[in-house]
Design a protein around this motif. Structure first.
Motif, PDB file in Angstrom:
ATOM      1  N   VAL A   1      48.326  37.024  55.007  1.00  9.26           N
ATOM      2  CA  VAL A   1      46.897  37.335  55.108  1.00  9.26           C
ATOM      3  C   VAL A   1      46.032  36.114  54.817  1.00  9.26           C
ATOM      4  CG1 VAL A   1      47.173  39.787  54.599  1.00  9.26           C
ATOM      5  CG2 VAL A   1      46.804  38.182  52.721  1.00  9.26           C
ATOM      6  N   LYS A   2      46.634  35.061  54.299  1.00 10.57           N
ATOM      7  CA  LYS A   2      45.918  33.817  54.023  1.00 10.57           C
ATOM      8  C   LYS A   2      46.910  32.669  54.117  1.00 10.57           C
ATOM      9  CE  LYS A   2      43.072  33.486  50.398  1.00 10.57           C
ATOM     10  NZ  LYS A   2      42.580  33.751  49.007  1.00 10.57           N
TER      11      LYS A   2
ATOM     12  N   ASP B   1      51.588  41.496  47.745  1.00 10.99           N
ATOM     13  CA  ASP B   1      50.289  40.936  48.153  1.00 10.99           C
ATOM     14  C   ASP B   1      50.143  39.476  47.730  1.00 10.99           C
ATOM     15  OD1 ASP B   1      49.068  43.014  49.568  1.00 10.99           O
ATOM     16  OD2 ASP B   1      48.443  44.022  47.734  1.00 10.99           O
TER      17      ASP B   1
ATOM     18  N   ALA C   1      49.385  36.619  50.498  1.00 13.23           N
ATOM     19  CA  ALA C   1      48.152  35.840  50.345  1.00 13.23           C
ATOM     20  C   ALA C   1      48.436  34.364  50.095  1.00 13.23           C
ATOM     21  CB  ALA C   1      47.307  36.409  49.209  1.00 13.23           C
TER      22      ALA C   1
ATOM     23  N   ARG D   1      41.833  43.932  47.533  1.00  9.74           N
ATOM     24  CA  ARG D   1      42.966  43.438  46.736  1.00  9.74           C
ATOM     25  C   ARG D   1      43.189  41.946  46.909  1.00  9.74           C
ATOM     26  NH1 ARG D   1      46.571  47.116  45.008  1.00  9.74           N
ATOM     27  NH2 ARG D   1      48.395  45.788  45.249  1.00  9.74           N
ATOM     28  N   ILE D   2      43.031  41.468  48.119  1.00  7.50           N
ATOM     29  CA  ILE D   2      43.351  40.058  48.379  1.00  7.50           C
ATOM     30  C   ILE D   2      42.326  39.151  47.697  1.00  7.50           C
ATOM     31  CG2 ILE D   2      43.693  38.338  50.195  1.00  7.50           C
ATOM     32  CD1 ILE D   2      45.925  40.517  49.923  1.00  7.50           C
TER      33      ILE D   2
ATOM     34  N   LEU E   1      42.938  38.580  44.009  1.00  8.01           N
ATOM     35  CA  LEU E   1      44.074  37.787  43.514  1.00  8.01           C
ATOM     36  C   LEU E   1      43.610  36.527  42.780  1.00  8.01           C
ATOM     37  CD1 LEU E   1      46.602  38.284  46.439  1.00  8.01           C
ATOM     38  CD2 LEU E   1      46.746  39.236  44.130  1.00  8.01           C
TER      39      LEU E   1
END
Lengths: 404, 404
Positions: free
Chosen positions: A22-23, A67, A71, B297-298, B301
């Protein structure tokens, strides 16, 4: 009771996945698998048990550790097979099969993170996240010839990881290359800048070496010689009793401490579910669970107290700058199907858990390095440091030790 | 949606129990209650939610912490009311009622260990075990005028305690007398001999004092004067930024660190259950849960990483021998029913969680002492020490501070 067929040729996965990062981040371009007791949103988590899987809906959120990896640039490529309720060290699942031990295909991969180890050792992923309570990351890493890290107890978030033994269980990492182990662990640990403390003392836990097979012992001594020559450090053999300043055997870490804590915590978590739901259980797990059911919780509280004393003493002996070394497992992987008598099970489990319980009661970070080979089969050499000294341990291994 | 009637005149209990001790020990002759998110064999655990209670069978085993107390001579006399999913600090349960704040009956008791605090403050028990993630032991202890201890993160086993926020939640103790707090905590912590380190420095967290009500501030200064005279120590005011060596406000512990970790972990545990089961939720919890559901959520972090940095810096400033002091809550208990607007909720929660999040991110042991009185209502004065220095903190409080 029939065995599910795994979607991959190595029998490592419950299912292939393709969940993109996601990143961008330090794990860009890497692929990972997730042990099947760690939640992935939209996919049922089996815990190694079809009965558990069918009784619980698919989670709506990933575990926090999943996650963190997505990420940081990593791609999730599969859900990896786990032993039933992760309560095993062998990796032979009656329900999901026996993942292939890439370097010793006629032997067990070790468990309970069996699919995690096999997915990495067979090249399906760069790294995998598993869990380790009594050795479930370190043992399959050792037997499959890959890197494995059990971090300090509670350094990595267990949110979305199935409840098991809260005083013992950790999320851990397995990888084929140290670079991937290091990068993934540092994301999960939320590591800051690298520590300034250098490796100053390399202890060798003599009792752990001595209970290992002779061929393993020889390999340990050869590896230590190479490490000494590379690092300039003189390995210092030390007995467990000498380390903690009390005349008790190393086996007490397992037999008179951690094992009872594990069993009491297992009763209070999974045990409650099994007793109230009465699900179908696998044969091997049923045998092991017999001991859980007949367990005397009150008598065990002495062991639970002993865990705390051992934790204090072990850590007093492991200040920053000190690493302690021992074989991850005392043996190479047993042949598949050979753990079919109580004697064979005990001959594998008892000495193995004597070694793994040391870091367990110490709540230590431990890295199993794929440095030893016996009869063409891999065995890990473990390095442990004090509680919460995970980054020091990673740096010490990176800077000072030979690579596989 | 109707309120159950509590069996006791103080509205503190879900049910009376009479579970005798199983052995003699340091808690002989004491009576305790158990917050209703901690398992007692044969009794359903509600988690403060009738929907959760009805969906889960009664556990077959006690939580490990309950067995520890029974095996140390204590008698379990009741199951104490908890706020819904323990996700509150106020103690007004739509389902189970508002336990009576013994010293301020027109005010809330605080939560989520509301029944634990009320059962102790009203004399139904000598001590109670609760849980604390964002202040759920400390806040009701402060508002009800009793002792409360949140121990170091993960020092007490959470086996059989409902999964909540694994990186934040602790089992804690509430008691009317310090002696009971100390004895129960030492059983649960599995404490060894008392530590040799004496209290050498008493820091005062200035920012925490300054955001408190003026009347609370005055009481803090008076109490510190008494402590100084008794202990011979000079209290040393210190700002949060000075303590950690970085120019950020104390409120970052909550707003830019712990709160996001808590929400992410809550999503991965209780959130999954709520999303898949869609149970009936109470009004107050529904409002709070709206934020959980829409949570990114991301993005969070970054806060999860910040928690680790704050943990390191706070603990570097709190070596053995050092205690840091601050008001447990910045205010006395709000009036019952007064938290009925978003403004009123935020005016109570925001400054309160700024204070409680300090030990939360630090994973510190914190003891709330019933030392302050404002407008005839109690407020706690908190003492915290470094992570895992629970026994030092208990000894420092015992040896050097005035008693209530």
């Amino acid at each position: 009771m029939t065995q599910s067929s795994s979607p991959d040729p190595f029998g490592a996965l419950v299912e292939y996945l393709d969940i993109p990062p996601v990143k961008n981040g330090p794990l860009d371009g890497t692929r990972f698998t997730v042990k099947d007791n760690i939640d992935i949103a939209g996919h049922r988590t089996s815990y190694g048990s079809p009965a558990w899987r069918d009784a619980h809906p698919a989670p709506t959120h990933n575990a926090l550790c999943v996650d963190q990896l997505l990420a940081a640039g990593a791609r999730c490529v599969g859900k990896a097979i786990a032993d039933e309720f992760t309560y095993s060290l062998d990796g032979e699942s009656q329900f999901f099969g026996t993942p292939c031990n890439a370097r010793a295909p006629d032997r067990i991969p070790g468990g309970s993170s069996s699919g995690s180890a096999a997915s990495v050792a067979n090249g399906l992923a760069d790294f995998s996240i598993g869990t380790d309570s009594g050795g479930s990351v370190r043992v399959p890493a050792s037997l499959c010839g890959i890197w494995g890290m059990r971090p300090s107890l509670h350094r990595i978030s267990e949110a979305g990881v199935l409840p098991f033994m809260p005083g013992v269980s950790t999320v851990g990492v397995l990888a084929a290359r140290f670079e991937h182990l290091d990068a993934a662990a540092r994301v999960l640990l939320r590591s800051g800048p690298r520590p300034a403390v250098a490796l100053q003392r390399l202890l060798v836990l003599s009792d752990a070496v001595e209970i290992s097979d002779m061929a393993v012992q020889e390999q340990v001594h050869a590896a230590l010689k190479a490490i000494a020559s590379r690092s300039g450090l003189v390995p210092e053999p030390i007995r467990f009793a000498q380390l903690i300043g009390e005349d008790i055997p190393l086996s007490d870490c397992n037999l008179k401490a951690l094992r009872d804590l594990q069993t009491a915590e297992f009763q209070s978590t999974v045990g409650n579910w099994i007793e109230t739901v009465q699900p179908e259980l696998g044969f091997t797990f049923s045998m092991a669970y017999g001991n859980v059911r007949d367990f005397d919780r009150i008598a065990a509280l002495e062991s639970v107290v002993r865990c705390e004393r051992l934790f204090e003493r072990i850590n007093a002996a492991l200040p920053p700058g000190t690493v302690i070394c021992f074989p991850t497992t005392p043996v190479i992987a047993p042949l598949k199907g050979s753990l079919n008598t109580l004697e064979a099970v005990m001959a594998f489990y008892d000495p193995t858990m004597t070694l793994t319980a040391f870091s367990g009661v110490g709540r230590l970070p431990e890295i199993s390095a794929p440095l030893l080979t016996v009869e063409e089969c891999p065995v890990g050499l473990s390095f442990a440091a004090g509680h919460y000294q995970d980054e020091f341990l990673l740096a010490a291994v990176q800077a000072s030790l030979p690579r596989a």
